[in-house]
Scaffold this motif. Structure first.
Motif, PDB file in Angstrom:
ATOM      1  N   ASN A  95      17.406   3.101 -44.554  1.00 17.73           N
ATOM      2  CA  ASN A  95      16.981   4.216 -45.128  1.00 17.73           C
ATOM      3  C   ASN A  95      17.603   5.580 -44.916  1.00 17.73           C
ATOM      4  O   ASN A  95      17.910   6.169 -45.984  1.00 17.73           O
ATOM      5  CB  ASN A  95      15.190   4.530 -44.684  1.00 17.73           C
ATOM      6  CG  ASN A  95      14.419   3.954 -45.410  1.00 17.73           C
ATOM      7  OD1 ASN A  95      14.147   4.189 -46.605  1.00 17.73           O
ATOM      8  ND2 ASN A  95      13.603   2.775 -44.927  1.00 17.73           N
ATOM      9  N   LEU A  96      18.156   5.728 -43.718  1.00 15.59           N
ATOM     10  CA  LEU A  96      18.845   6.915 -43.221  1.00 15.59           C
ATOM     11  C   LEU A  96      20.269   6.715 -44.099  1.00 15.59           C
ATOM     12  O   LEU A  96      20.799   7.580 -44.698  1.00 15.59           O
ATOM     13  CB  LEU A  96      19.054   7.040 -42.235  1.00 15.59           C
ATOM     14  CG  LEU A  96      17.820   7.458 -41.149  1.00 15.59           C
ATOM     15  CD1 LEU A  96      18.126   7.791 -39.868  1.00 15.59           C
ATOM     16  CD2 LEU A  96      17.164   8.573 -42.035  1.00 15.59           C
ATOM     17  N   ALA A  97      20.888   5.621 -44.025  1.00 15.95           N
ATOM     18  CA  ALA A  97      22.112   5.362 -44.632  1.00 15.95           C
ATOM     19  C   ALA A  97      22.128   5.573 -46.312  1.00 15.95           C
ATOM     20  O   ALA A  97      23.128   6.171 -46.763  1.00 15.95           O
ATOM     21  CB  ALA A  97      22.801   4.128 -44.520  1.00 15.95           C
ATOM     22  N   TYR A  98      20.884   5.096 -46.864  1.00 15.61           N
ATOM     23  CA  TYR A  98      20.778   5.354 -48.306  1.00 15.61           C
ATOM     24  C   TYR A  98      20.824   6.972 -48.581  1.00 15.61           C
ATOM     25  O   TYR A  98      21.792   7.357 -49.492  1.00 15.61           O
ATOM     26  CB  TYR A  98      19.516   4.809 -48.884  1.00 15.61           C
ATOM     27  CG  TYR A  98      19.318   5.080 -50.254  1.00 15.61           C
ATOM     28  CD1 TYR A  98      20.179   4.781 -51.214  1.00 15.61           C
ATOM     29  CD2 TYR A  98      18.082   5.739 -50.293  1.00 15.61           C
ATOM     30  CE1 TYR A  98      19.410   5.160 -52.446  1.00 15.61           C
ATOM     31  CE2 TYR A  98      17.674   6.122 -51.878  1.00 15.61           C
ATOM     32  CZ  TYR A  98      18.534   5.729 -52.727  1.00 15.61           C
ATOM     33  OH  TYR A  98      18.182   6.005 -54.333  1.00 15.61           O
ATOM     34  N   TYR A  99      20.144   7.710 -47.904  1.00 16.97           N
ATOM     35  CA  TYR A  99      19.924   9.071 -47.955  1.00 16.97           C
ATOM     36  C   TYR A  99      21.370   9.881 -47.702  1.00 16.97           C
ATOM     37  O   TYR A  99      21.799  10.781 -48.385  1.00 16.97           O
ATOM     38  CB  TYR A  99      19.015   9.925 -47.623  1.00 16.97           C
ATOM     39  CG  TYR A  99      17.625   9.532 -48.313  1.00 16.97           C
ATOM     40  CD1 TYR A  99      17.264  10.440 -49.261  1.00 16.97           C
ATOM     41  CD2 TYR A  99      16.895   8.589 -48.148  1.00 16.97           C
ATOM     42  CE1 TYR A  99      16.336  10.288 -50.110  1.00 16.97           C
ATOM     43  CE2 TYR A  99      15.665   8.322 -48.636  1.00 16.97           C
ATOM     44  CZ  TYR A  99      15.482   9.302 -49.939  1.00 16.97           C
ATOM     45  OH  TYR A  99      14.392   9.172 -50.373  1.00 16.97           O
ATOM     46  N   ALA A 100      22.153   9.396 -46.738  1.00 14.98           N
ATOM     47  CA  ALA A 100      23.355   9.918 -46.130  1.00 14.98           C
ATOM     48  C   ALA A 100      24.392   9.621 -47.374  1.00 14.98           C
ATOM     49  O   ALA A 100      25.227  10.573 -47.708  1.00 14.98           O
ATOM     50  CB  ALA A 100      24.022   9.116 -44.998  1.00 14.98           C
TER      51      ALA A 100
END
Lengths: 310, 233
Positions: A95-100
């Protein structure tokens, strides 16, 4: 330039006026509490600020820009809605990688490591978010909202649905983030205790209008005249002590309130004189406290007044 | 990496890990071809072009339906969960978001349709005793016409799911599916070469698919963030 500026904002839905001439500003680095009962228009205000809804009248600016038409400016804003914005089937890390990726975060792996450690989820980074508790999801949602180091972060009811322990954790996290990352925090809440502990400035929205807008300190202190609460060592002396205090020229009123006296003063500097006079009259004082109203009292007063107008 | 690839990649990843949608898709991908193969083999005899034409006629509705079921995960679920609101605040235009999601839906839907076509070809070949797999027009149909129609279906249904409320979406979902199927059957009937597999039929279907894709792009351009936010349940 303020971080957030709202001037003369109005908005109606299907002929029903939700916001009426709303104006306030939020300075850089402030933690701002936006208070109001359910349906008051808090989320509508946030949505207008974020460019998700158009204002009916008036003007809104975040970092001096209109977010509705400015992709670049949106990259400087973080947002946490009640649903956290996370995909349950993806891992915390995913999830964090997607938004990053969407926000173009430089060196995302390092930033994700840092944030997962900050919110205490480093050991769950590969687990699907759907297996997380509500509190863990909220923590991850906050990490997601600040992943790209936004200058302003909007938090919509961040403590909603959390147990007291998780609420405290979120509160501490907001303070830590404001201090550590120097972010302006726009906190939309009706959790008054949380707002009083965390926020430097608040606005109370009720009946579509801003009813109060000031620093928490000024709002809670502004109860008319200055007042003190006096606790006596011998509770049996309360009535006589109240009579004695009431005769003093700088005391404008004195009541027995529960197990203590509540004295209003003509001058905020008269507290030492009051203490000296009571001690001189033979009363033994256990504690003297400056009285201030709680944010809850102020909030209920304004909301009650708005309901009365309606 | 471009935001388009990031969004499309995430949608594909999520689609290929959604067990319930994959199972529904697989059942449909196997059940419909096997049922159709019985009719095709019985009605078309051993004429390769007629057999291939009948297979091509089945693959388009299958592709559209696959686009529809994968859209439910990429567009409708995101809206039902409210997570679309967070995405709308990201520094990505609404058009780019729609394009990425539509592509992320179209790719797994296309893979599933190819699987379904392979099952149909195998079933029809076995039942009719005629090898069909190498028929050039059928290959052209699967490589060009089918992906264009799936992309158009994913784009149009996705845009509609973003713009409409949940109840309207429930009702209009079937309207879209049947609308697409009637359009496909109608085009196959009016094509100069008749309902079988022909260059003119394939050209007409490809042109119609491209026009629908362009229409989807125009409609998606009309959808506003306000419209999406106000129809979140």
């Amino acid at each position: 330039m303020n971080a957030v500026e709202v001037r003369g904002l109005s908005r109606s839905f299907d002929g029903r006026e939700i916001l009426r001439d709303v104006s306030f500003t939020v300075g850089h680095g402030e933690i701002f509490g936006y208070l109001g009962p359910n349906g008051a228009g808090k989320t509508t205000t946030i949505r207008i600020l974020l460019g998700l809804l158009a204002p009916g009248a008036g003007e809104v600016r975040v970092l001096g820009r209109d977010l509705a038409a400015d992709d670049e400016a949106r990259a400087r804003i973080g947002v946490l809605f009640e649903n956290n914005g996370l995909a349950d089937r993806m891992s915390a890390d995913g999830n964090l990688a997607y938004y990053a990726g969407l926000y173009g975060v430089e060196d995302p792996a390092e930033r994700i490591d840092e944030l997962l450690a900050l919110v205490g989820l480093a050991d769950r980074r590969d687990d699907p978010v759907g297996t997380f508790s509500t509190g863990m999801k909220r923590k991850l949602g906050i990490a997601r909202a600040i992943l790209h180091r936004p200058e302003v972060v909007f938090l919509d009811e961040p403590s909603s649905g959390l147990d007291p322990g998780a609420q405290r954790m979120v509160r501490d996290l907001i303070i830590e983030l404001s201090r550590r990352e120097e972010m302006t925090v726009f906190l939309n809440s009706h959790h008054l205790d949380e707002v009083q502990r965390v926020c430097s400035t608040v606005a109370i929205l009720a009946g579509g209008r801003i009813r109060a807008f000031d620093s928490v300190e000024n709002l809670t202190a502004a109860s008319g005249r200055p007042a003190v609460t006096v606790s006596l060592a011998d509770p049996g002396d309360r009535a006589r002590a109240c009579e004695t205090a009431g005769r003093l020229p700088y005391v404008t009123g004195c009541d027995v309130n529960g197990d203590h006296l509540h004295c209003t003063l003509a001058d905020p500097g008269a507290t030492p004189d009051l203490v000296a006079a009571l001690v001189g009259a033979g009363f033994r004082i256990e504690e003297v406290r400056r009285s201030s109203r709680s944010l809850e009292e102020i909030y209920l007063e304004h909301v009650g007044r708005a309901e009365g107008e309606a | 990496m471009s935001t388009f690839r990031i969004i499309a990649g995430r949608e594909m990843w999520l689609a290929l890990r959604n067990r319930s949608i994959l199972i529904s898709g697989l059942i449909f991908a196997v059940w419909l071809p096997v049922m159709s193969a019985l009719g095709i083999a019985a009605g078309a005899g051993e004429e390769v072009t007629i057999l291939a034409g009948s297979i091509a006629a089945v693959t388009l509705p299958v592709g559209v339906f696959m686009g529809y079921i994968f859209c439910a995960d990429a567009f409708l679920r995101e809206k039902r969960d409210g997570t679309i609101e967070t995405l709308l605040c990201a520094p990505v235009s609404l058009r780019r978001l729609w394009e990425g999601k539509a592509a992320g839906v179209a790719v797994p839907a296309y893979l599933m349709t190819l699987f379904s076509a392979a099952v149909t070809v195998a079933a029809v070949s076995t039942l009719s005793g005629t090898p069909i797999a190498a028929e050039p027009l059928l290959l052209l149909h699967l490589v060009v016409v089918v992906p264009v129609w799936i992309a158009a279906a994913a784009g149009l249904i996705g845009a509609a799911q973003l713009a409409l409320g949940m109840r309207e979406n429930q009702i209009l979902g079937f309207v879209f599916i049947f609308g697409f199927i009637f359009l496909i059957v109608g085009l196959q009937q009016v094509a100069p070469g008749g309902p079988g597999l022909s260059w003119t039929t394939e050209a007409l279907l490809a042109a119609a698919g491209a026009a629908l894709l362009a229409l989807a792009r125009v409609i998606a351009g009309k959808v506003t963030k306000e419209r999406i936010v106000r129809t979140i349940p």
